[in-house]
Design a protein around this motif. Structure first.
Motif, mmCIF file in Angstrom:
data_model
loop_
_atom_site.group_PDB
_atom_site.id
_atom_site.type_symbol
_atom_site.label_atom_id
_atom_site.label_comp_id
_atom_site.label_asym_id
_atom_site.label_seq_id
_atom_site.Cartn_x
_atom_site.Cartn_y
_atom_site.Cartn_z
ATOM 1 N N LYS A 14 0.833 -1.202 0.000
ATOM 2 C CA LYS A 14 0.000 0.000 0.000
ATOM 3 C C LYS A 14 0.873 1.259 0.000
ATOM 4 N N CYS A 15 1.967 1.214 0.722
ATOM 5 C CA CYS A 15 2.896 2.351 0.754
ATOM 6 C C CYS A 15 3.577 2.542 -0.595
ATOM 7 N N GLU A 16 3.968 1.438 -1.210
ATOM 8 C CA GLU A 16 4.587 1.508 -2.542
ATOM 9 C C GLU A 16 3.613 2.104 -3.551
ATOM 10 N N GLU A 17 2.386 1.656 -3.482
ATOM 11 C CA GLU A 17 1.358 2.175 -4.394
ATOM 12 C C GLU A 17 1.155 3.675 -4.167
ATOM 13 N N ALA A 18 1.129 4.094 -2.904
ATOM 14 C CA ALA A 18 0.938 5.515 -2.576
ATOM 15 C C ALA A 18 2.103 6.361 -3.081
ATOM 16 N N ARG A 19 3.272 5.788 -3.068
ATOM 17 C CA ARG A 19 4.443 6.521 -3.541
ATOM 18 C C ARG A 19 4.298 6.888 -5.019
ATOM 19 N N SER A 20 3.680 6.020 -5.779
ATOM 20 C CA SER A 20 3.533 6.308 -7.212
ATOM 21 C C SER A 20 2.219 7.007 -7.556
ATOM 22 N N THR A 21 1.154 6.776 -6.790
ATOM 23 C CA THR A 21 -0.155 7.350 -7.139
ATOM 24 C C THR A 21 -0.522 8.588 -6.325
ATOM 25 N N ALA A 43 7.948 8.780 4.807
ATOM 26 C CA ALA A 43 8.858 9.919 4.989
ATOM 27 C C ALA A 43 10.158 9.689 4.217
ATOM 28 N N CYS A 44 10.700 8.473 4.307
ATOM 29 C CA CYS A 44 11.939 8.165 3.580
ATOM 30 C C CYS A 44 11.718 8.189 2.074
ATOM 31 N N ALA A 45 10.562 7.773 1.628
ATOM 32 C CA ALA A 45 10.269 7.728 0.198
ATOM 33 C C ALA A 45 9.956 9.114 -0.356
ATOM 34 N N GLU A 51 -4.173 11.978 -1.094
ATOM 35 C CA GLU A 51 -5.394 11.375 -0.578
ATOM 36 C C GLU A 51 -5.041 10.256 0.385
ATOM 37 N N CYS A 52 -5.802 10.199 1.480
ATOM 38 C CA CYS A 52 -5.568 9.164 2.486
ATOM 39 C C CYS A 52 -6.921 8.639 2.963
ATOM 40 N N ASP A 53 -7.106 7.337 2.818
ATOM 41 C CA ASP A 53 -8.346 6.685 3.238
ATOM 42 C C ASP A 53 -8.016 5.692 4.346
ATOM 43 N N ILE A 54 -8.461 6.026 5.547
ATOM 44 C CA ILE A 54 -8.233 5.163 6.717
ATOM 45 C C ILE A 54 -9.584 4.716 7.262
ATOM 46 N N SER A 55 -10.582 4.675 6.402
ATOM 47 C CA SER A 55 -11.933 4.335 6.841
ATOM 48 C C SER A 55 -12.056 2.849 7.177
#
Length: 180
Positions: A14-21, A43-45, A51-55
């Motif tokens: 999920k973090c990898e995906e967020a880094r690109s999208t 932070a390192c990336a 957008e952040c969805d924590i629902s």
């Protein structure tokens, strides 16, 4: 994260995906808190998360690190958790346009929402809100919608709310009317 942590942590993809999208999708992960590994990796990336969805998790409180790590958020979905407050650091989200904290345990409108200069949509339905400060100025002139359906708003508070001058659409329960 080092290579072993990346391979072992279930949220790494999920973090990898967020880094690109630019979209961090952590919904329905049964989280009681956002893992520190997520904050460290993002932070390192140097990922620019918008957008952040924590629902649909089990969050009782939101860590102040979230707005500090993801300071460019325009969309934040906290719906369907067990939150009753927001950290003051949410006010640092100067670009935030959509905030959803519906289906939680808020008893009043978090004061920090008044300070978000780009807020256009606020979903606060299905909480326990009975009233909030109507005299506090709202920092945004962009507010388009405030959804307060399915709260515990008293009839006298609703009357005051409906008489208040506003430029946004107000969603209330069906038996209440928005006279704007």
């Amino acid at each position: 994260m080092d290579q072993n942590q990346q391979e072992l942590h279930p949220l790494y993809p999920k973090c990898e995906e967020a880094r690109s999208t630019g979209i961090l999708d952590l919904k329905m992960k049964e989280l009681t808190a956002i893992p520190q590994a997520v904050f460290r990796f993002m932070a390192c990336a140097e990922a620019d998360v918008k957008e952040c969805d924590i629902s649909d998790n089990k969050l009782i409180c939101l860590q102040p690190q979230l707005p500090l790590t993801f300071h460019n958020l325009t969309f934040l979905n906290l719906a369907h958790n067990w939150l009753s407050s927001l950290p003051a650091e949410i006010g640092d989200l100067r670009a935030l346009e959509v905030l959803d904290f519906s289906h939680n345990l808020f008893y009043t409108m978090p004061g920090i929402v008044y300070q978000l200069p780009h807020l256009t949509v606020l979903y606060a339905h299905c909480n326990c809100i009975s009233e909030f400060d109507l005299t506090k100025p709202i920092a945004t002139d962009r507010l388009d919608l405030v959804d307060l359906r399915n709260n515990r708003l008293s009839h006298s508070f609703i009357r005051k709310l409906l008489k208040t001058k506003r430029t946004f659409r107000l969603e209330l329960d069906d038996d209440e009317s928005d006279s704007n």
